[in-house]
Design a protein around this motif. Sequence first.
Motif, short mmCIF file in Angstrom:
data_model
loop_
_atom_site.label_atom_id
_atom_site.label_comp_id
_atom_site.label_asym_id
_atom_site.label_seq_id
_atom_site.Cartn_x
_atom_site.Cartn_y
_atom_site.Cartn_z
N VAL A 218 -7.29 9.13 -7.03
CA VAL A 218 -6.27 8.48 -7.95
C VAL A 218 -4.93 8.90 -7.69
CG1 VAL A 218 -8.05 8.62 -9.89
CG2 VAL A 218 -6.86 10.38 -9.52
N LEU A 219 -4.76 10.24 -7.01
CA LEU A 219 -3.42 10.52 -6.62
C LEU A 219 -2.95 9.43 -5.69
CD1 LEU A 219 -0.95 12.66 -7.23
CD2 LEU A 219 -2.11 13.76 -5.34
N GLN A 220 -3.52 9.25 -4.55
CA GLN A 220 -3.22 8.16 -3.69
C GLN A 220 -3.00 6.91 -4.20
OE1 GLN A 220 -5.80 8.75 -0.20
NE2 GLN A 220 -4.72 7.07 0.97
N LEU A 221 -3.88 6.57 -5.35
CA LEU A 221 -3.68 5.48 -5.97
C LEU A 221 -2.39 5.35 -6.44
CD1 LEU A 221 -7.18 4.38 -7.83
CD2 LEU A 221 -6.08 3.13 -5.73
N THR A 222 -1.95 6.50 -7.10
CA THR A 222 -0.78 6.61 -7.75
C THR A 222 0.46 6.22 -6.78
OG1 THR A 222 -1.55 8.05 -9.48
CG2 THR A 222 0.79 7.96 -9.05
N SER A 223 0.26 6.92 -5.64
CA SER A 223 1.29 6.72 -4.67
C SER A 223 1.41 5.48 -4.08
CB SER A 223 0.97 7.55 -3.46
OG SER A 223 1.84 7.57 -2.27
N ASN A 224 0.37 4.79 -3.88
CA ASN A 224 0.31 3.25 -3.51
C ASN A 224 0.74 2.30 -4.32
OD1 ASN A 224 -1.34 4.16 -1.18
ND2 ASN A 224 -3.22 3.47 -1.64
N ILE A 225 0.57 2.78 -5.78
CA ILE A 225 0.81 1.64 -6.60
C ILE A 225 2.67 2.02 -6.83
CG2 ILE A 225 1.23 1.32 -9.22
CD1 ILE A 225 -1.95 1.93 -9.29
N ALA A 226 3.26 3.32 -6.78
CA ALA A 226 4.54 3.55 -7.15
C ALA A 226 5.06 2.80 -5.60
CB ALA A 226 4.55 4.96 -7.29
N LYS A 227 4.86 2.90 -4.51
CA LYS A 227 5.57 2.13 -3.42
C LYS A 227 5.59 0.74 -3.43
CE LYS A 227 3.69 5.78 -0.01
NZ LYS A 227 2.78 5.95 0.68
N GLN A 228 4.95 0.06 -4.56
CA GLN A 228 5.51 -1.22 -4.76
C GLN A 228 6.19 -1.34 -5.72
OE1 GLN A 228 1.39 -3.28 -5.79
NE2 GLN A 228 0.53 -1.38 -5.08
N GLY A 229 6.98 -0.45 -6.18
CA GLY A 229 7.96 -0.26 -7.16
C GLY A 229 7.58 -0.46 -8.44
N ILE A 230 6.37 -0.04 -8.82
CA ILE A 230 5.56 -0.09 -10.17
C ILE A 230 5.62 1.43 -10.58
CG2 ILE A 230 3.39 -0.43 -11.50
CD1 ILE A 230 3.00 -2.74 -9.44
N PRO A 231 6.34 1.78 -11.78
CA PRO A 231 6.29 2.97 -12.38
C PRO A 231 4.78 3.50 -12.94
CG PRO A 231 8.00 1.72 -13.17
CD PRO A 231 7.39 0.82 -12.32
N VAL A 232 4.36 4.66 -12.58
CA VAL A 232 3.36 5.12 -12.79
C VAL A 232 3.55 6.78 -13.52
CG1 VAL A 232 1.31 5.99 -12.15
CG2 VAL A 232 2.38 4.26 -10.70
N ALA A 233 2.66 6.66 -14.67
CA ALA A 233 2.69 7.95 -15.36
C ALA A 233 1.38 8.65 -15.20
CB ALA A 233 2.60 7.73 -17.00
N PHE A 234 1.50 10.07 -14.46
CA PHE A 234 0.47 10.60 -14.00
C PHE A 234 0.21 12.02 -14.71
CE2 PHE A 234 -2.05 13.64 -11.24
CZ PHE A 234 -2.89 12.95 -10.70
N LEU A 235 -1.05 12.04 -15.62
CA LEU A 235 -1.49 13.04 -16.51
C LEU A 235 -2.51 13.92 -15.95
CD1 LEU A 235 -0.85 14.40 -19.25
CD2 LEU A 235 -2.61 12.79 -20.20
N SER A 236 -2.00 15.30 -15.46
CA SER A 236 -3.18 16.19 -14.91
C SER A 236 -3.58 17.21 -15.96
CB SER A 236 -2.69 16.62 -13.67
OG SER A 236 -3.66 17.58 -13.22
N GLY A 237 -5.19 17.41 -16.23
CA GLY A 237 -5.54 18.39 -16.90
C GLY A 237 -5.81 19.60 -16.19
N GLU A 238 -5.83 19.75 -14.90
CA GLU A 238 -6.42 20.54 -14.16
C GLU A 238 -5.27 21.06 -13.01
OE1 GLU A 238 -11.22 20.44 -13.32
OE2 GLU A 238 -10.13 18.62 -12.27
#
Length: 426
Positions: A218-238
């Motif tokens: 999911v962290l890699q997905l976050t990076s892939n999506i952000a590279k398209q210029g789409i803002p992502v909020a990443f919430l981590s509990g661990e």
Amino acid sequence: MMQTATEINELPGNNEAELSLIGLTFVRGQVPSAAKVLATTDFYSPYLRDVWGACLELEEERQMVEPFAVHDILKRNNPGAAALWPVSSLANTSLGIPITHENVYVEKIRSASVRRFLIRKLYDGIQSLIAGEKGTIQSLRRELNDLEFTEEAKGNFTSLADIFEKQVKPALLDLRQGVTHKISTGFPAIDRIIGGGISLSDVMLVAGIPGGGKSAFVLQLTSNIAKQGIPVAFLSGEMSDKENAFRLLSQSSQTANLNSAVHLSDNDVEFYNKWVDALKTLPIYMDSRTYDLRTLSLSLRNMVENYGVKVLVIDYIQLMKLNRFDKHTRTERITETSQEVKRIAMEYGIAVIEVAQFNREGAKSGKPGMHDLEGSSQLEKDTSLIFIIDREEQSSNVTLRVVKGRNSGLSEVSGRFEGWKLSFEF
């Protein structure tokens, strides 16, 4: 002498919107469907309340809503209003009015009405508190809860005609021009099996055995999506924000997990700093301190409105609570949390990617399924897509299974997970 709320000057109103809606009603000869939720008390001007009341009366009697008929009702009910609003003045409200903006007018009128209500209630409440009246706080709480319920209950249903005109037709034009509103995962093989990408308002769940690479995926997905210029909020509990930033840096630079490093050379630092400079402009916003959905929802509203966030990633869902004082059992909490996450996705119009753990039996089984998710029944109901990552023991070979797909069939795609650099390839 104590001032009352009705004596407060400059309460919010929107005279332009009120006049425009009345003019639009005359143009159409009937009350627009979206405006039927408005009561006379939603109008700020006392005389316009009378005019709107006359419009509603004609609508209820299934008569044409036009200036002469409205003026006849005003003469009967309030001669003062009739004198202020002759037929010619009523007719003039319809001059130059766009015929498709009733939703804008209704929203402006309702917004001003709600603000006036709140100001009056809060002002009266403050005066009561100053006077030491008992039960004031409880009374205010009931009033505000009733208002919230009323606002949520109004206008939730939309006519099929409006859906076709405002949503379907524009979407058809976009498709004709090759424009898609789906969000690519950054993995073409995955996009193909889920119908082109992730849709806004979708909830996508990613599950796998411990150590199977769920968080890295999911962290890699976050990076892939952000590279398209789409803002992502990443919430981590661990993991902390720094740990996740280190993992992202390792993934991007294709080097060993920096969280395991004990020493770096000058060349290493220079190398990573170049990557930092390249990655820091990505629209990714991390949070490792929020554990309850009430706080998350408030924070997310700001992120959506001010930073344009379109995707929320939660790692992982079973760690979340409804609020800081949540006393639910674990099963109850997962059920309520799953429902709330779905509501957040729908309300804010964002995609949600959530990580989930298997229960103990599922984690030990050879090939766990949806029924092995902790809190599986509710998670299954509230998600649009469910991915399960199968990883062969002591191997980098992985299979990503789609075990639920709202707009796609059940399928799977093979790939590799290089655990030492936290990176997937499909």
